[in-house]
Design an enzyme around this catalytic site. Structure first.
Site, mmCIF file in Angstrom:
data_model
loop_
_atom_site.group_PDB
_atom_site.id
_atom_site.type_symbol
_atom_site.label_atom_id
_atom_site.label_comp_id
_atom_site.label_asym_id
_atom_site.label_seq_id
_atom_site.Cartn_x
_atom_site.Cartn_y
_atom_site.Cartn_z
ATOM 1 C CB CYS A 123 5.093 3.409 -0.419
ATOM 2 S SG CYS A 123 4.671 5.291 -0.105
ATOM 3 C CG HIS A 265 8.872 2.444 1.605
ATOM 4 N ND1 HIS A 265 9.184 3.395 0.776
ATOM 5 C CD2 HIS A 265 7.743 2.839 2.208
ATOM 6 C CE1 HIS A 265 8.238 4.590 1.082
ATOM 7 N NE2 HIS A 265 7.307 4.001 1.906
ATOM 8 C CG ASN A 295 7.850 7.846 2.439
ATOM 9 O OD1 ASN A 295 7.843 7.520 1.468
ATOM 10 N ND2 ASN A 295 7.144 7.468 3.644
#
Ligand code: UT7
Length: 344
Positions: A123, A265, A295
């Site tokens: 990520c 993020h 996500n």
């Protein structure tokens, strides 16, 4: 280049400057009610623990490169030019274990012949990708880099694992970076990056790689899926993103109250709130789209920036702080002045 606070760093003479941005999410949408129909979960649990209401998912037959090509095309359109001399793809869900996915993306974008390779930092991928593209430009290897972050995370998660299936989703974001001056709007600022491989087990896909293959062990099917120890990951995510953000702002020569927009993020709405609260960034300055996209792994930051620039939440001249955290463990942050551009 050292990335530790106080480490020696050479002065930047040529910066990577954001010249275009685009994003893409696949048309398929899964709601919390869709998940509740087949998993032991509830809309209330998902919303209150993650902030997610809907997410976009690929349809059967769609792979990461398909998302990447769409986002890449849009970023080049936004930049007003398809003149690109390197392609960097950040992903955790490559089309194949071998070869890398970037050359296929480059070829489909009409960029056959340019260097193209994948970067893996889960990520945190977009920030590692910015560092890679900045290095290509600073070294004079490339003048214009297409950086694409694409993840088809739903191809990697166990659809029956309620701890990951409710969170992860699919999408892509891309930027065109051109060679420019460090002081220009859009110039990628000092990058703070870090990793801690001793905690690799918190986020992993246990099987499929050389560790399992060379053992001669036949892995059970569930070992080919993505696993995350949520609670531990959560704690590290908050600590690392907060510290990296403060350091990136300090290295840029700004102060935290100067920050107009935080683009973190989109891991979990509670993590975002905890990080922003610790940094004392007011609610009106926090960008978020997790409610509608979930996500999306490495794609999350460029997807957020692109959507926010399109709907006016992010405008030229604003001071933006980017931060991410992911498997590895990896983390990072950077701060830049948002350029005047039209996202696509
Ligand atoms: O993107 C890169 C890095 N990723 C992250 O940063 C994500 C970090 N972690 C998280 O976002 C959160 O830890 C989760 C959203 C994954 C989980 O939230 P949590 O508040 O940390 O929950 P938990 O794991 O502590 O679980 C609490 C309870 C457990 O039940 P017991 O043991 O208390 O009976 C879980 O089994 O919630 C249960 N649970 C669920 N219940 C309903 C876990 N997933 C679900 C679910 N629906 N989907």
């Amino acid at each position: 280049m050292s990335t530790e606070p106080g480490g020696k760093r050479a002065p930047v003479t040529r910066a990577a400057v954001i010249a275009g941005i685009g994003s893409y999410v696949p048309p398929g949408v899964v709601t919390n009610d869709d998940l509740t129909a087949r998993l032991d979960t509830s809309d209330e649990w998902i919303r209150s623990r993650t902030g997610i209401a809907t997410r976009h998912v690929v349809s059967p037959g769609t792979a990461t490169s398909d998302l990447a090509v769409e986002a890449g095309q849009r970023a080049m359109k936004s930049a007003g030019s398809a003149d690109i001399d390197a392609v960097v793809l950040v992903t955790t869900t490559p089309d194949h274990l071998c070869p890398a996915t970037a050359p296929a993306v480059a070829a489909r974008l009409g960029l056959t012949g340019v260097p193209a390779f994948d970067v893996a930092a889960v990520c945190t991928g977009f920030l590692y990708g910015l560092a890679t593209a900045s290095g290509l430009i600073a070294a004079g290897i490339a003048e214009r880099v297409l950086l694409v972050a694409a993840d088809a995370f739903t191809t990697l998660i166990d659809p029956d694992d309620r701890t990951t299936a409710v969170i992860f989703a699919d999408g892509a974001g891309a930027v065109v970076l051109r060679a420019g001056e460090p002081g220009e709007p859009g110039a990628v600022g000092p990058l703070v990056l870090g990793s801690d491989g001793a905690l690799a087990h918190l986020i992993e896909v246990p099987a499929g790689g050389s560790r399992q293959r060379s053992s001669g062990r036949v892995a059970p099917p569930e070992d080919h899926f993505f696993r995350m120890r949520g609670r531990d990951t959560y704690r590290h995510a908050v600590e690392r993103m907060t510290a990296a953000s403060a350091e990136a702002v300090r290295r840029r020569g700004w102060r935290l109250p100067d920050i107009d927009r935080l683009a973190a993020h989109q891991a979990n709405a509670r993590i975002l709130t905890a990080v922003a609260d610790r940094l004392e960034i007011p609610a009106g300055r926090r960008l978020s789209n997790i409610e509608s996209v979930g996500n999306t792994g490495g794609a999350s930051i460029p997807l957020l920036l692109s959507q926010a620039a399109r709907d006016g939440r992010l405008t030229g001249g604003q001071k933006v702080l980017l931060t991410a955290f992911g498997g590895g463990l990896t983390w990072g942050a950077t701060a830049l002045t948002w350029p005047d551009l039209t996202p696509s």
